[in-house]
Design a protein around this motif. Structure first.
Motif, PDB file in Angstrom:
ATOM      1  N   ALA A  71       0.832  -1.199   0.000  1.00  0.00           N
ATOM      2  CA  ALA A  71       0.000   0.000   0.000  1.00  0.00           C
ATOM      3  C   ALA A  71       0.867   1.249   0.000  1.00  0.00           C
ATOM      4  O   ALA A  71       1.968   1.269   0.549  1.00  0.00           O
ATOM      5  CB  ALA A  71      -0.910   0.007   1.219  1.00  0.00           C
ATOM      6  N   GLY A  72       0.364   2.297  -0.648  1.00  0.00           N
ATOM      7  CA  GLY A  72       1.108   3.550  -0.724  1.00  0.00           C
ATOM      8  C   GLY A  72       0.343   4.686  -0.078  1.00  0.00           C
ATOM      9  O   GLY A  72      -0.889   4.744  -0.134  1.00  0.00           O
ATOM     10  N   LEU A  73       1.075   5.591   0.548  1.00  0.00           N
ATOM     11  CA  LEU A  73       0.506   6.783   1.159  1.00  0.00           C
ATOM     12  C   LEU A  73       1.084   8.006   0.471  1.00  0.00           C
ATOM     13  O   LEU A  73       2.212   7.995   0.003  1.00  0.00           O
ATOM     14  CB  LEU A  73       0.832   6.833   2.662  1.00  0.00           C
ATOM     15  N   GLY A  74       0.297   9.077   0.451  1.00  0.00           N
ATOM     16  CA  GLY A  74       0.787  10.301  -0.158  1.00  0.00           C
ATOM     17  C   GLY A  74       0.993  11.412   0.842  1.00  0.00           C
ATOM     18  O   GLY A  74       2.103  11.892   1.045  1.00  0.00           O
ATOM     19  N   ASN A  75      -0.085  11.822   1.513  1.00  0.00           N
ATOM     20  CA  ASN A  75      -0.012  12.957   2.430  1.00  0.00           C
ATOM     21  C   ASN A  75      -0.946  12.691   3.609  1.00  0.00           C
ATOM     22  O   ASN A  75      -1.845  13.472   3.893  1.00  0.00           O
ATOM     23  CB  ASN A  75      -0.409  14.239   1.689  1.00  0.00           C
ATOM     24  N   ALA A  76      -0.740  11.547   4.266  1.00  0.00           N
ATOM     25  CA  ALA A  76      -1.599  11.151   5.379  1.00  0.00           C
ATOM     26  C   ALA A  76      -1.445  12.149   6.521  1.00  0.00           C
ATOM     27  O   ALA A  76      -0.337  12.411   6.979  1.00  0.00           O
ATOM     28  CB  ALA A  76      -1.243   9.748   5.846  1.00  0.00           C
ATOM     29  N   LEU A  77      -2.582  12.708   6.994  1.00  0.00           N
ATOM     30  CA  LEU A  77      -2.492  13.812   7.931  1.00  0.00           C
ATOM     31  C   LEU A  77      -3.117  13.532   9.293  1.00  0.00           C
ATOM     32  O   LEU A  77      -2.465  13.693  10.314  1.00  0.00           O
ATOM     33  CB  LEU A  77      -3.161  15.056   7.330  1.00  0.00           C
ATOM     34  N   VAL A  78      -4.375  13.174   9.332  1.00  0.00           N
ATOM     35  CA  VAL A  78      -5.072  13.055  10.613  1.00  0.00           C
ATOM     36  C   VAL A  78      -5.812  11.732  10.663  1.00  0.00           C
ATOM     37  O   VAL A  78      -6.076  11.103   9.634  1.00  0.00           O
ATOM     38  CB  VAL A  78      -6.062  14.220  10.838  1.00  0.00           C
ATOM     39  N   TRP A  79      -6.175  11.310  11.867  1.00  0.00           N
ATOM     40  CA  TRP A  79      -6.819  10.022  11.991  1.00  0.00           C
ATOM     41  C   TRP A  79      -7.912  10.061  13.043  1.00  0.00           C
ATOM     42  O   TRP A  79      -7.951  10.929  13.912  1.00  0.00           O
ATOM     43  CB  TRP A  79      -5.785   8.948  12.327  1.00  0.00           C
ATOM     44  N   ALA A  80      -8.807   9.093  12.941  1.00  0.00           N
ATOM     45  CA  ALA A  80      -9.837   8.844  13.950  1.00  0.00           C
ATOM     46  C   ALA A  80      -9.963   7.336  14.076  1.00  0.00           C
ATOM     47  O   ALA A  80     -10.032   6.624  13.074  1.00  0.00           O
ATOM     48  CB  ALA A  80     -11.172   9.469  13.537  1.00  0.00           C
ATOM     49  N   LYS A  81      -9.986   6.833  15.299  1.00  0.00           N
ATOM     50  CA  LYS A  81      -9.923   5.400  15.536  1.00  0.00           C
ATOM     51  C   LYS A  81     -11.252   4.869  16.057  1.00  0.00           C
ATOM     52  O   LYS A  81     -11.889   5.455  16.920  1.00  0.00           O
ATOM     53  CB  LYS A  81      -8.811   5.077  16.541  1.00  0.00           C
ATOM     54  N   SER A  82     -11.671   3.734  15.499  1.00  0.00           N
ATOM     55  CA  SER A  82     -12.850   3.015  15.979  1.00  0.00           C
ATOM     56  C   SER A  82     -12.507   1.537  16.018  1.00  0.00           C
ATOM     57  O   SER A  82     -12.429   0.874  14.984  1.00  0.00           O
ATOM     58  CB  SER A  82     -14.048   3.250  15.050  1.00  0.00           C
ATOM     59  N   GLY A  83     -12.282   1.016  17.221  1.00  0.00           N
ATOM     60  CA  GLY A  83     -11.896  -0.373  17.348  1.00  0.00           C
ATOM     61  C   GLY A  83     -10.590  -0.641  16.635  1.00  0.00           C
ATOM     62  O   GLY A  83      -9.573   0.010  16.895  1.00  0.00           O
ATOM     63  N   SER A  84     -10.605  -1.577  15.698  1.00  0.00           N
ATOM     64  CA  SER A  84      -9.394  -1.922  14.952  1.00  0.00           C
ATOM     65  C   SER A  84      -9.282  -1.152  13.641  1.00  0.00           C
ATOM     66  O   SER A  84      -8.417  -1.455  12.816  1.00  0.00           O
ATOM     67  CB  SER A  84      -9.376  -3.427  14.659  1.00  0.00           C
ATOM     68  N   LEU A  85     -10.145  -0.155  13.444  1.00  0.00           N
ATOM     69  CA  LEU A  85     -10.126   0.634  12.215  1.00  0.00           C
ATOM     70  C   LEU A  85      -9.565   2.024  12.492  1.00  0.00           C
ATOM     71  O   LEU A  85     -10.019   2.720  13.396  1.00  0.00           O
ATOM     72  CB  LEU A  85     -11.531   0.746  11.626  1.00  0.00           C
ATOM     73  N   LEU A  86      -8.583   2.422  11.694  1.00  0.00           N
ATOM     74  CA  LEU A  86      -7.961   3.728  11.822  1.00  0.00           C
ATOM     75  C   LEU A  86      -8.253   4.516  10.545  1.00  0.00           C
ATOM     76  O   LEU A  86      -7.685   4.246   9.490  1.00  0.00           O
ATOM     77  CB  LEU A  86      -6.449   3.573  12.013  1.00  0.00           C
ATOM     78  N   TYR A  87      -9.165   5.486  10.655  1.00  0.00           N
ATOM     79  CA  TYR A  87      -9.536   6.308   9.505  1.00  0.00           C
ATOM     80  C   TYR A  87      -8.568   7.482   9.409  1.00  0.00           C
ATOM     81  O   TYR A  87      -8.181   8.079  10.417  1.00  0.00           O
ATOM     82  CB  TYR A  87     -10.960   6.834   9.666  1.00  0.00           C
ATOM     83  N   PHE A  88      -8.179   7.840   8.168  1.00  0.00           N
ATOM     84  CA  PHE A  88      -7.271   8.974   8.007  1.00  0.00           C
ATOM     85  C   PHE A  88      -7.506   9.662   6.669  1.00  0.00           C
ATOM     86  O   PHE A  88      -8.052   9.080   5.729  1.00  0.00           O
ATOM     87  CB  PHE A  88      -5.807   8.532   8.139  1.00  0.00           C
ATOM     88  N   THR A  89      -7.111  10.930   6.614  1.00  0.00           N
ATOM     89  CA  THR A  89      -7.186  11.667   5.357  1.00  0.00           C
ATOM     90  C   THR A  89      -5.849  11.522   4.636  1.00  0.00           C
ATOM     91  O   THR A  89      -4.792  11.465   5.271  1.00  0.00           O
ATOM     92  CB  THR A  89      -7.484  13.156   5.579  1.00  0.00           C
ATOM     93  N   ASP A  90      -5.914  11.480   3.311  1.00  0.00           N
ATOM     94  CA  ASP A  90      -4.701  11.352   2.503  1.00  0.00           C
ATOM     95  C   ASP A  90      -4.902  12.157   1.227  1.00  0.00           C
ATOM     96  O   ASP A  90      -5.585  11.709   0.301  1.00  0.00           O
ATOM     97  CB  ASP A  90      -4.420   9.882   2.200  1.00  0.00           C
ATOM     98  N   ASN A  91      -4.338  13.358   1.216  1.00  0.00           N
ATOM     99  CA  ASN A  91      -4.507  14.283   0.106  1.00  0.00           C
ATOM    100  C   ASN A  91      -5.989  14.639  -0.052  1.00  0.00           C
ATOM    101  O   ASN A  91      -6.534  15.304   0.823  1.00  0.00           O
ATOM    102  CB  ASN A  91      -3.896  13.724  -1.171  1.00  0.00           C
ATOM    103  N   HIS A  92      -6.660  14.181  -1.099  1.00  0.00           N
ATOM    104  CA  HIS A  92      -8.072  14.537  -1.302  1.00  0.00           C
ATOM    105  C   HIS A  92      -9.003  13.345  -1.054  1.00  0.00           C
ATOM    106  O   HIS A  92     -10.091  13.269  -1.642  1.00  0.00           O
ATOM    107  CB  HIS A  92      -8.280  15.070  -2.718  1.00  0.00           C
ATOM    108  N   SER A  93      -8.593  12.435  -0.184  1.00  0.00           N
ATOM    109  CA  SER A  93      -9.399  11.235   0.050  1.00  0.00           C
ATOM    110  C   SER A  93      -9.476  10.896   1.537  1.00  0.00           C
ATOM    111  O   SER A  93      -8.713  11.420   2.354  1.00  0.00           O
ATOM    112  CB  SER A  93      -8.802  10.042  -0.712  1.00  0.00           C
ATOM    113  N   VAL A  94     -10.394   9.991   1.850  1.00  0.00           N
ATOM    114  CA  VAL A  94     -10.504   9.410   3.191  1.00  0.00           C
ATOM    115  C   VAL A  94     -10.216   7.921   3.055  1.00  0.00           C
ATOM    116  O   VAL A  94     -10.824   7.232   2.223  1.00  0.00           O
ATOM    117  CB  VAL A  94     -11.903   9.632   3.794  1.00  0.00           C
TER     118      VAL A  94
END
Length: 244
Positions: free
Chosen positions: A27-50
Motif C-alpha cells: 500500500a502507498g501513502l501520499g499525504n496522510a495527515l489526521v486520523w480517527a480510531k474506531s476499534g481496529s479501524l484507523l480512519y485517516f485523510t490522505d490528500n483529497h481522500s478518506v
C-alpha cells in the motif's frame, strides 16, 4: 510491531504518493495527515481522500480508500470514489458516520460508515465567517480540525473557534473572528466577542474543555463551554522557545 524506543515503517511504500490500496507491504501513502480510531479501524485523510487502515487481522493489516480520490480535488457529494474533497484536514467519529473538515471546500462533510455516502452538513462555496441556524447557510474561513463534547462539534476555523450543534445544526462562533477583520492577528483571551487567535491548527477535548493549539501565538489555549471564555494554558504569546 517495533521494540520499545524503536521507530520502524509500519504502513506505506517509500515511493512517495503512490496511493495504492492493499496490504501494508504494497500500500502507498501520499499525504496522510489526521486520523480517527474506531476499534481496529484507523480512519485517516490522505490528500483529497478518506482512507482506512484495518488492523482486524494484526498479521495482515490493509489500507483501503473509502471516499474521494487522492489525485482529484473537487466538491461532489456522492458515494465512495465518486465523492470529491479538497484537502480534508479534520476527522471525528459520530456514531455511524465520520465527520470531515473539508478545508478548501469550506465545509463540514459526513460519510456514512456503512454506505460510504458523503454529504454536506454545514458550510458553502465561499470562505467567510457567518453563523446561522441553518448549517448550509453558515460559512467557514477554512475548517482545519474538529472535536466534540456531547452533541456539540467544535471546529478550529483558522482564526476562529466555531460550534455546530449536531442536534439542531446551528453554527455559532464562540471565539475569534474572521481573517478580513482588522486586528484578526491579535492574541487576546476572553469571551466570544473579545477573544482572538493568531492561527488555530489543532483542537481536542478533555476534562470538559476544548483544547487548542494557536501556532503563530506559540501557545496551548482552552475554551470553557460553561463560561464561554478562552484562556491561555501554556506558552508565551509570540514568544517561541523550548523551555521546560
Amino acid at each position: 510491531l517495533a521494540a520499545p524506543n524503536v521507530i520502524e515503517m509500519f504502513a506505506g511504500k517509500r515511493d512517495y504518493r503512490s496511493w495504492i490500496d492493499g496490504g501494508i507491504s504494497q500500500a502507498g501513502l501520499g499525504n496522510a495527515l489526521v486520523w480517527a480510531k474506531s476499534g481496529s479501524l484507523l480512519y485517516f485523510t490522505d490528500n483529497h481522500s478518506v482512507r482506512v487502515l484495518d488492523l482486524t487481522d494484526p498479521s495482515n493489516p490493509t489500507i483501503t480508500t473509502l471516499a474521494g480520490s487522492p489525485r482529484k480535488s473537487g466538491y461532489v457529494d456522492a458515494t465512495g470514489a465518486a465523492a470529491r474533497f479538497n484537502n480534508p484536514r479534520g476527522l471525528w467519529l459520530d456514531g455511524s458516520r465520520l465527520l470531515i473538515a473539508d478545508k478548501d471546500n469550506y465545509r463540514i462533510r459526513a460519510m456514512d460508515l456503512t454506505t460510504l455516502a458523503v454529504t454536506t452538513i454545514a458550510g458553502g462555496a465561499s470562505s467567510a465567517l457567518t453563523d446561522s441556524a441553518n448549517p448550509l447557510n453558515a460559512r467557514f474561513i477554512q475548517p482545519v480540525k474538529i472535536t466534540a463534547i456531547g452533541s456539540d462539534l467544535y471546529i478550529a476555523d483558522t482564526y476562529a473557534l466555531r460550534k455546530m450543534d449536531l442536534t439542531t445544526g446551528a453554527v455559532t462562533t464562540v471565539g475569534g473572528t474572521s481573517s478580513n477583520t482588522a486586528g484578526y492577528h491579535d492574541y487576546v483571551d476572553g469571551d466570544a466577542s473579545t477573544s482572538r487567535f493568531t492561527q488555530l491548527y489543532n483542537v481536542g477535548a478533555a476534562n470538559g474543555l476544548v483544547w487548542l493549539t494557536d501556532i503563530l501565538g506559540n501557545t496551548i489555549r482552552f475554551f470553557d463551554p460553561n463560561t464561554g471564555l478562552t484562556s491561555t494554558y501554556l506558552g508565551t504569546p509570540r514568544g517561541p522557545g523550548s523551555l521546560d
